[in-house]
Enzyme design. Structure first.
Site, PDB file in Angstrom:
ATOM      1  N   SER A 163     -17.723   7.090  -3.440  1.00  0.00           N
ATOM      2  CA  SER A 163     -18.183   5.586  -2.912  1.00  0.00           C
ATOM      3  C   SER A 163     -19.215   6.190  -1.909  1.00  0.00           C
ATOM      4  O   SER A 163     -18.843   6.944  -0.873  1.00  0.00           O
ATOM      5  CB  SER A 163     -17.207   4.921  -2.559  1.00  0.00           C
ATOM      6  OG  SER A 163     -16.472   4.304  -3.691  1.00  0.00           O
ATOM      7  N   ARG A 185      -4.351   9.070  -7.951  1.00  0.00           N
ATOM      8  CA  ARG A 185      -3.785   8.550  -6.433  1.00  0.00           C
ATOM      9  C   ARG A 185      -2.934   9.050  -5.742  1.00  0.00           C
ATOM     10  O   ARG A 185      -1.616   8.765  -6.098  1.00  0.00           O
ATOM     11  CB  ARG A 185      -3.602   7.136  -6.933  1.00  0.00           C
ATOM     12  CG  ARG A 185      -3.946   5.882  -5.936  1.00  0.00           C
ATOM     13  CD  ARG A 185      -3.528   4.307  -6.514  1.00  0.00           C
ATOM     14  NE  ARG A 185      -4.415   3.926  -7.471  1.00  0.00           N
ATOM     15  CZ  ARG A 185      -5.535   3.408  -6.916  1.00  0.00           C
ATOM     16  NH1 ARG A 185      -5.918   3.340  -5.827  1.00  0.00           N
ATOM     17  NH2 ARG A 185      -6.553   3.270  -8.219  1.00  0.00           N
ATOM     18  N   GLU A 245     -13.662   6.004 -10.865  1.00  0.00           N
ATOM     19  CA  GLU A 245     -14.332   6.372  -9.593  1.00  0.00           C
ATOM     20  C   GLU A 245     -14.123   7.603  -8.881  1.00  0.00           C
ATOM     21  O   GLU A 245     -13.037   8.189  -9.021  1.00  0.00           O
ATOM     22  CB  GLU A 245     -14.074   5.299  -8.472  1.00  0.00           C
ATOM     23  CG  GLU A 245     -14.586   5.473  -7.241  1.00  0.00           C
ATOM     24  CD  GLU A 245     -13.693   4.788  -5.836  1.00  0.00           C
ATOM     25  OE1 GLU A 245     -13.926   5.531  -4.867  1.00  0.00           O
ATOM     26  OE2 GLU A 245     -12.992   3.965  -6.263  1.00  0.00           O
ATOM     27  N   ARG A 270     -10.136  14.710  -7.872  1.00  0.00           N
ATOM     28  CA  ARG A 270     -10.664  13.748  -9.031  1.00  0.00           C
ATOM     29  C   ARG A 270     -11.807  14.723 -10.021  1.00  0.00           C
ATOM     30  O   ARG A 270     -11.902  14.427 -11.189  1.00  0.00           O
ATOM     31  CB  ARG A 270     -11.326  12.749  -8.589  1.00  0.00           C
ATOM     32  CG  ARG A 270     -10.355  11.523  -7.997  1.00  0.00           C
ATOM     33  CD  ARG A 270     -10.631  10.331  -8.103  1.00  0.00           C
ATOM     34  NE  ARG A 270      -9.519   9.336  -7.634  1.00  0.00           N
ATOM     35  CZ  ARG A 270      -9.599   7.854  -7.527  1.00  0.00           C
ATOM     36  NH1 ARG A 270     -10.583   7.444  -7.922  1.00  0.00           N
ATOM     37  NH2 ARG A 270      -8.314   7.267  -7.116  1.00  0.00           N
ATOM     38  N   ARG A 295      -3.285   9.155   2.454  1.00  0.00           N
ATOM     39  CA  ARG A 295      -3.322   7.808   2.636  1.00  0.00           C
ATOM     40  C   ARG A 295      -1.930   7.265   1.970  1.00  0.00           C
ATOM     41  O   ARG A 295      -1.530   7.772   0.985  1.00  0.00           O
ATOM     42  CB  ARG A 295      -4.446   7.115   1.345  1.00  0.00           C
ATOM     43  CG  ARG A 295      -5.741   7.438   1.931  1.00  0.00           C
ATOM     44  CD  ARG A 295      -6.910   7.050   0.836  1.00  0.00           C
ATOM     45  NE  ARG A 295      -8.176   7.559   1.415  1.00  0.00           N
ATOM     46  CZ  ARG A 295      -9.140   7.383   0.939  1.00  0.00           C
ATOM     47  NH1 ARG A 295      -9.316   6.686  -0.267  1.00  0.00           N
ATOM     48  NH2 ARG A 295     -10.570   7.781   1.480  1.00  0.00           N
TER      49      ARG A 295
END
Length: 424
Positions: free
Chosen positions: A351, A276, A348, A390, A261
């Site tokens: 999801s 990130r 987070e 994560r 990403r």
């Protein structure tokens, strides 16, 4: 992709759905394009019918010996033929315009999604475990660098910012985490393991909703392909242009892949550490279901992701996202947030989203019920089960010890072959 018939049947409901999301799309704009298209199709059909009728006169004109009349009729047929061709081209242009107008419109939210503008309005639905309070808790990057096993400088020298080199036991820990997750999802939860490509075409990215909206967040190759931001893209596209049987559903798949990403728009956020990254690995869950199964499957998928954290003894909370924070393709999303003692907050880690038939329409993914001729769109769901990097962050921060070493969670000890990760 939206059902045009549903927009026609209730344009006010569509407009209300867009207002909930804070989106500016309106039914009237979409229907205006479609009205032009429908009008063009009618004109084209009328011209084709007239062309057939006039063509019948050619034979009679020639039989009468009136060459001038025959030539006039043939000229009229030629003009009608050109008119049909022009109208066909206009219909194709309007259909493409309509398709392009529908592509960037987000999914309609489920009625039980809470209203709200952003993450501050998300609603907690449950919590598990007691958040650890560790005196002098360090963040994961301080712990990893002190161990000599997490090297951001070396990665920056090779690739630039937002990359990391993991070494020794932390490299092994990433593999152990992913192996544990895959084994759990395949052996206990019934997901089929898949090893998909990480390069895909634009059609695959469009099918799951990454394009055109998130073009800026994707890495594109010189030959027009894309590095996948998530295995959701590849796994979901496995049913693109397919007609499944009802007996095949639900179809559950999982994959451990590298994800890429650009993190467009995230300047200044999480600039240190592994939260990130431009490249990270993730174990993805995807389900393909009938419409009747998708609500139950959404709850099941979320519980599968939660179980990973329970087995690792990592405290978490599960949030239902509000209207303003729900992703583009999703009708409803649960975020699972893991406790990070070093940051002193929940972050987070997964999801899990139900997109209903939104992606299926973009991909033309359908199923046929037994005894019925006409197929209908499947429902697609996706979730992280979990983000591996994560999860490592959470393990480092929750299992840190006073001397800087990291206790290994019990379920990872068989792969790690040790109880503690320490320097040296």
């Amino acid at each position: 992709m939206h059902d045009l018939r549903a927009i026609k049947d209730d344009p006010e409901a569509f407009d209300a759905a867009m207002r909930r999301r804070g989106a500016e799309y309106r039914a009237a704009d979409i229907l205006a394009i479609d009205e032009k298209r429908v009008s063009t199709v009618k004109a084209m059909n009328d011209a084709q019918a007239e062309q057939k009728q006039v063509s019948k006169k050619i034979g009679a004109a020639k039989a009468s010996g009136d060459e001038a009349a025959a030539q006039a009729v043939m000229a009229e047929v030629g003009a009608l033929k050109q008119k049909v061709k022009d109208l066909e081209e206009e219909e194709r242009r309007l259909s493409a315009e309509l398709h392009a107008a529908l592509l960037p419109i987000p999914n309609v939210l489920d009625a039980d999604v809470p209203d709200g503008a952003d993450e501050d309005d998300n609603v907690e639905v449950r919590k598990w475990g007691e958040p650890r309070q560790i005196d002098g808790a360090k963040e994961h990057y301080d712990l990893g660098e002190a161990l000599g096993m997490m090297d951001f400088e070396a990665a920056a020298k090779i690739s630039g910012s937002r990359f990391v080199v993991l070494k020794k036991d932390l490299a092994k820990l990433e593999r152990a985490i992913a192996t544990f997750m895959l084994n759990l999802h395949t052996e206990e939860f019934g997901y089929d393991e898949v090893l998909p490509p990480v390069l895909v075409g634009a059609d695959a990215m469009t099918g799951t909703g990454q394009l055109p909206k998130f073009e800026d967040d994707a890495f594109k190759t010189t030959d027009g392909r894309y590095l996948t931001p998530t295995a959701e893209v590849t796994l979901t596209n496995l049913v693109r242009d397919e007609i499944l049987t009802e007996e095949e559903l639900p179809k559950r798949m999982t994959a451990w892949t590298q994800c890429f990403r650009a993190e467009a728009g995230s300047a200044g956020r999480d600039t240190r550490g592994m939260i990130r990254m431009h490249q990270f690995s993730k174990v993805e869950l995807v389900s393909i279901t009938t419409p009747e199964q998708s609500d139950e499957e959404h709850e099941r998928m979320t519980s599968c992701a939660e179980e990973v954290l329970k087995r690792l003894d990592l405290p978490f909370r599960t949030m239902v996202l509000c209207a303003g924070d729900t992703g583009f393709s999703a009708a409803k999303t649960y975020d699972i947030e893991v406790w990070l003692p070093g940051q002193g907050q929940f972050r987070e880690i997964s999801s899990c989203s139900n997109t209903r038939a939104f992606q299926a329409r973009r991909m033309n993914a359908r199923f046929r019920r037994e005894g019925e001729k006409k197929p209908q769109f499947v429902h697609t769901l996706n979730g992280s089960g979990l983000a591996v990097g994560r999860t490592m962050v959470a393990i480092l921060e929750n299992y840190q010890q006073a001397d800087g070493s990291i206790a290994v969670p019990d379920v990872l000890k068989p792969v790690m072959g040790k109880d503690v990760i320490s320097a040296g």
